[in-house]
Motif scaffolding. Structure first.
Motif, PDB file in Angstrom:
ATOM      1  N   CYS A  37       7.951 -54.433 -19.755  1.00  0.00           N
ATOM      2  CA  CYS A  37       8.171 -53.756 -18.473  1.00  0.00           C
ATOM      3  C   CYS A  37       7.450 -52.404 -18.434  1.00  0.00           C
ATOM      4  CB  CYS A  37       9.663 -53.589 -18.214  1.00  0.00           C
ATOM      5  SG  CYS A  37      10.483 -55.152 -17.847  1.00  0.00           S
ATOM      6  N   VAL A  38       7.423 -51.694 -19.568  1.00  0.00           N
ATOM      7  CA  VAL A  38       6.666 -50.439 -19.636  1.00  0.00           C
ATOM      8  C   VAL A  38       5.172 -50.721 -19.464  1.00  0.00           C
ATOM      9  CG1 VAL A  38       5.988 -48.545 -21.178  1.00  0.00           C
ATOM     10  CG2 VAL A  38       8.385 -49.223 -21.000  1.00  0.00           C
ATOM     11  N   LEU A  39       4.688 -51.811 -20.064  1.00  0.00           N
ATOM     12  CA  LEU A  39       3.296 -52.202 -19.894  1.00  0.00           C
ATOM     13  C   LEU A  39       3.005 -52.514 -18.425  1.00  0.00           C
ATOM     14  CD1 LEU A  39       0.590 -52.815 -21.292  1.00  0.00           C
ATOM     15  CD2 LEU A  39       1.411 -55.143 -21.645  1.00  0.00           C
ATOM     16  N   ALA A  40       3.949 -53.155 -17.738  1.00  0.00           N
ATOM     17  CA  ALA A  40       3.785 -53.435 -16.312  1.00  0.00           C
ATOM     18  C   ALA A  40       3.708 -52.126 -15.513  1.00  0.00           C
ATOM     19  CB  ALA A  40       4.927 -54.307 -15.792  1.00  0.00           C
ATOM     20  N   LEU A  41       4.451 -51.101 -15.942  1.00  0.00           N
ATOM     21  CA  LEU A  41       4.364 -49.795 -15.278  1.00  0.00           C
ATOM     22  C   LEU A  41       2.981 -49.175 -15.467  1.00  0.00           C
ATOM     23  CD1 LEU A  41       7.812 -48.139 -16.052  1.00  0.00           C
ATOM     24  CD2 LEU A  41       6.938 -48.882 -13.839  1.00  0.00           C
ATOM     25  N   TYR A  42       2.405 -49.330 -16.653  1.00  0.00           N
ATOM     26  CA  TYR A  42       1.052 -48.825 -16.878  1.00  0.00           C
ATOM     27  C   TYR A  42       0.056 -49.544 -15.959  1.00  0.00           C
ATOM     28  CZ  TYR A  42      -3.529 -48.141 -18.891  1.00  0.00           C
ATOM     29  OH  TYR A  42      -4.860 -47.868 -19.041  1.00  0.00           O
ATOM     30  N   PHE A  43       0.182 -50.863 -15.853  1.00  0.00           N
ATOM     31  CA  PHE A  43      -0.710 -51.604 -14.971  1.00  0.00           C
ATOM     32  C   PHE A  43      -0.479 -51.216 -13.510  1.00  0.00           C
ATOM     33  CE2 PHE A  43      -1.097 -54.927 -18.447  1.00  0.00           C
ATOM     34  CZ  PHE A  43      -2.408 -54.597 -18.737  1.00  0.00           C
ATOM     35  N   THR A  44       0.755 -50.864 -13.143  1.00  0.00           N
ATOM     36  CA  THR A  44       1.037 -50.384 -11.791  1.00  0.00           C
ATOM     37  C   THR A  44       0.291 -49.072 -11.542  1.00  0.00           C
ATOM     38  OG1 THR A  44       3.225 -51.384 -11.854  1.00  0.00           O
ATOM     39  CG2 THR A  44       2.870 -49.685 -10.203  1.00  0.00           C
ATOM     40  N   ARG A  49      -4.302 -46.416  -8.903  1.00  0.00           N
ATOM     41  CA  ARG A  49      -5.559 -45.667  -8.951  1.00  0.00           C
ATOM     42  C   ARG A  49      -6.706 -46.471  -8.352  1.00  0.00           C
ATOM     43  NH1 ARG A  49      -6.060 -43.092 -14.822  1.00  0.00           N
ATOM     44  NH2 ARG A  49      -8.165 -42.721 -14.066  1.00  0.00           N
ATOM     45  N   ILE A  50      -6.739 -47.770  -8.595  1.00  0.00           N
ATOM     46  CA  ILE A  50      -7.816 -48.595  -8.039  1.00  0.00           C
ATOM     47  C   ILE A  50      -7.712 -48.670  -6.525  1.00  0.00           C
ATOM     48  CG2 ILE A  50      -8.710 -50.952  -7.909  1.00  0.00           C
ATOM     49  CD1 ILE A  50      -8.009 -51.234 -10.892  1.00  0.00           C
ATOM     50  N   ILE A  51      -6.510 -48.902  -6.026  1.00  0.00           N
ATOM     51  CA  ILE A  51      -6.331 -49.135  -4.590  1.00  0.00           C
ATOM     52  C   ILE A  51      -6.413 -47.832  -3.782  1.00  0.00           C
ATOM     53  CG2 ILE A  51      -4.695 -49.910  -2.829  1.00  0.00           C
ATOM     54  CD1 ILE A  51      -3.689 -51.957  -4.910  1.00  0.00           C
ATOM     55  N   ALA A  87     -12.641 -47.524 -17.674  1.00  0.00           N
ATOM     56  CA  ALA A  87     -11.281 -47.147 -18.052  1.00  0.00           C
ATOM     57  C   ALA A  87     -10.711 -48.052 -19.143  1.00  0.00           C
ATOM     58  CB  ALA A  87     -10.375 -47.187 -16.825  1.00  0.00           C
ATOM     59  N   PHE A  88     -11.179 -49.282 -19.238  1.00  0.00           N
ATOM     60  CA  PHE A  88     -10.659 -50.239 -20.210  1.00  0.00           C
ATOM     61  C   PHE A  88     -11.717 -50.512 -21.272  1.00  0.00           C
ATOM     62  CE2 PHE A  88      -7.181 -52.746 -17.778  1.00  0.00           C
ATOM     63  CZ  PHE A  88      -6.623 -51.562 -17.331  1.00  0.00           C
ATOM     64  N   GLU A 111     -12.315 -40.572  -9.230  1.00  0.00           N
ATOM     65  CA  GLU A 111     -12.589 -39.179  -9.577  1.00  0.00           C
ATOM     66  C   GLU A 111     -11.268 -38.436  -9.733  1.00  0.00           C
ATOM     67  OE1 GLU A 111     -16.874 -38.476  -7.557  1.00  0.00           O
ATOM     68  OE2 GLU A 111     -15.155 -38.485  -6.195  1.00  0.00           O
ATOM     69  N   ARG A 112     -11.134 -37.749 -10.873  1.00  0.00           N
ATOM     70  CA  ARG A 112      -9.890 -37.055 -11.193  1.00  0.00           C
ATOM     71  C   ARG A 112     -10.149 -35.563 -11.278  1.00  0.00           C
ATOM     72  NH1 ARG A 112      -7.840 -40.266 -16.359  1.00  0.00           N
ATOM     73  NH2 ARG A 112      -9.649 -39.216 -17.211  1.00  0.00           N
ATOM     74  N   ARG A 113      -9.237 -34.785 -10.728  1.00  0.00           N
ATOM     75  CA  ARG A 113      -9.381 -33.323 -10.738  1.00  0.00           C
ATOM     76  C   ARG A 113      -9.136 -32.789 -12.151  1.00  0.00           C
ATOM     77  NH1 ARG A 113      -5.585 -33.760  -6.295  1.00  0.00           N
ATOM     78  NH2 ARG A 113      -6.799 -34.115  -4.426  1.00  0.00           N
ATOM     79  N   GLY A 114     -10.089 -32.032 -12.646  1.00  0.00           N
ATOM     80  CA  GLY A 114      -9.915 -31.394 -13.935  1.00  0.00           C
ATOM     81  C   GLY A 114     -10.105 -32.303 -15.134  1.00  0.00           C
ATOM     82  N   LYS A 115     -10.382 -33.569 -14.912  1.00  0.00           N
ATOM     83  CA  LYS A 115     -10.579 -34.521 -16.002  1.00  0.00           C
ATOM     84  C   LYS A 115     -11.853 -35.308 -15.744  1.00  0.00           C
ATOM     85  CE  LYS A 115      -5.682 -35.215 -16.933  1.00  0.00           C
ATOM     86  NZ  LYS A 115      -4.615 -36.194 -17.045  1.00  0.00           N
ATOM     87  N   ASP A 116     -12.290 -36.030 -16.775  1.00  0.00           N
ATOM     88  CA  ASP A 116     -13.453 -36.888 -16.597  1.00  0.00           C
ATOM     89  C   ASP A 116     -13.120 -38.033 -15.652  1.00  0.00           C
ATOM     90  OD1 ASP A 116     -14.926 -35.376 -18.363  1.00  0.00           O
ATOM     91  OD2 ASP A 116     -14.447 -36.626 -20.087  1.00  0.00           O
ATOM     92  N   SER A 117     -14.027 -38.325 -14.749  1.00  0.00           N
ATOM     93  CA  SER A 117     -13.851 -39.457 -13.847  1.00  0.00           C
ATOM     94  C   SER A 117     -14.047 -40.754 -14.630  1.00  0.00           C
ATOM     95  CB  SER A 117     -14.845 -39.382 -12.702  1.00  0.00           C
ATOM     96  OG  SER A 117     -14.626 -38.209 -11.962  1.00  0.00           O
ATOM     97  N   VAL A 118     -13.396 -41.810 -14.188  1.00  0.00           N
ATOM     98  CA  VAL A 118     -13.522 -43.109 -14.850  1.00  0.00           C
ATOM     99  C   VAL A 118     -13.910 -44.163 -13.836  1.00  0.00           C
ATOM    100  CG1 VAL A 118     -11.918 -42.620 -16.727  1.00  0.00           C
ATOM    101  CG2 VAL A 118     -11.061 -43.607 -14.607  1.00  0.00           C
ATOM    102  N   VAL A 119     -14.353 -45.294 -14.367  1.00  0.00           N
ATOM    103  CA  VAL A 119     -14.787 -46.416 -13.555  1.00  0.00           C
ATOM    104  C   VAL A 119     -13.930 -47.618 -13.903  1.00  0.00           C
ATOM    105  CG1 VAL A 119     -16.676 -48.067 -13.339  1.00  0.00           C
ATOM    106  CG2 VAL A 119     -17.146 -45.644 -13.232  1.00  0.00           C
ATOM    107  N   TYR A 120     -13.570 -48.388 -12.908  1.00  0.00           N
ATOM    108  CA  TYR A 120     -12.922 -49.683 -13.119  1.00  0.00           C
ATOM    109  C   TYR A 120     -13.921 -50.743 -12.678  1.00  0.00           C
ATOM    110  CZ  TYR A 120      -8.425 -47.337 -13.690  1.00  0.00           C
ATOM    111  OH  TYR A 120      -7.396 -46.550 -14.144  1.00  0.00           O
TER     112      TYR A 120
END
Length: 154
Positions: A37-44, A49-51, A87-88, A111-120
């Motif tokens: 369930c915690v893993l499902a929260l990470y995927f949420t 972030r994707i949507i 990201a993965f 794009e994230r504020r103050g952090k490196d941007s990532v790609v999915y």
């Protein structure tokens, strides 16, 4: 690793205290279900972030190398003048076909504020949504079955 040692010690203490093996197994099943369930929260979080936090852009595979930050192999994508990490981690199967240098594709740039941007990329997005449903289903089944076993008096 420390958590595994603590878990083994707790199981040994429970056995010494006379707790039944069925009850210990049911509790472990519930713990495993909670982990899913915690893993499902990470995927949420990733799906959110994707949507809602990403935009779809054209990119080209720049290279595949070990990430300095996470120490696993990942694909890097070139978008305009910038290079962004996926990201993965990159897939082990069909790596040469999926991540051919220069291959054009569409990705989600977060794009994230103050952090490196990532790609999915499409594999990361598919993993996110499939992983959410699979982890949620597995977690729910394990939790429900573990609770039924505990309430049933094992």
């Amino acid at each position: 690793m420390e958590a595994l040692v603590v878990l083994i010690v707790l199981i040994a203490l429970a056995v010494i205290a006379g707790v039944s093996a069925g009850f210990i197994a049911a509790v472990l099943l519930c713990l495993l279900g909670a982990g899913f369930c915690v893993l499902a929260l990470y995927f949420t979080f990733c799906a959110f972030r994707i949507i809602f936090r990403s935009k779809r852009v054209d990119a080209a595979v720049s290279e595949v190398r070990k990430s300095e930050k996470y120490n696993y192999p990942t694909a890097y994508y070139e978008i305009g003048e910038n290079i962004y990490a996926n990201a993965f981690p990159c897939e082990l199967v069909m790596r040469k076909q999926l991540y051919t240098v220069g291959r054009k594709c569409r990705v989600w740039l977060c794009e994230r504020r103050g952090k490196d941007s990532v790609v999915y990329d499409s594999n990361a997005a598919l993993s996110t949504f499939a992983g959410f449903f699979l982890a949620l289903a597995a977690g729910a089944v394990m939790l429900i079955y573990g609770i039924v076993l505990i309430k049933g008096g094992i």
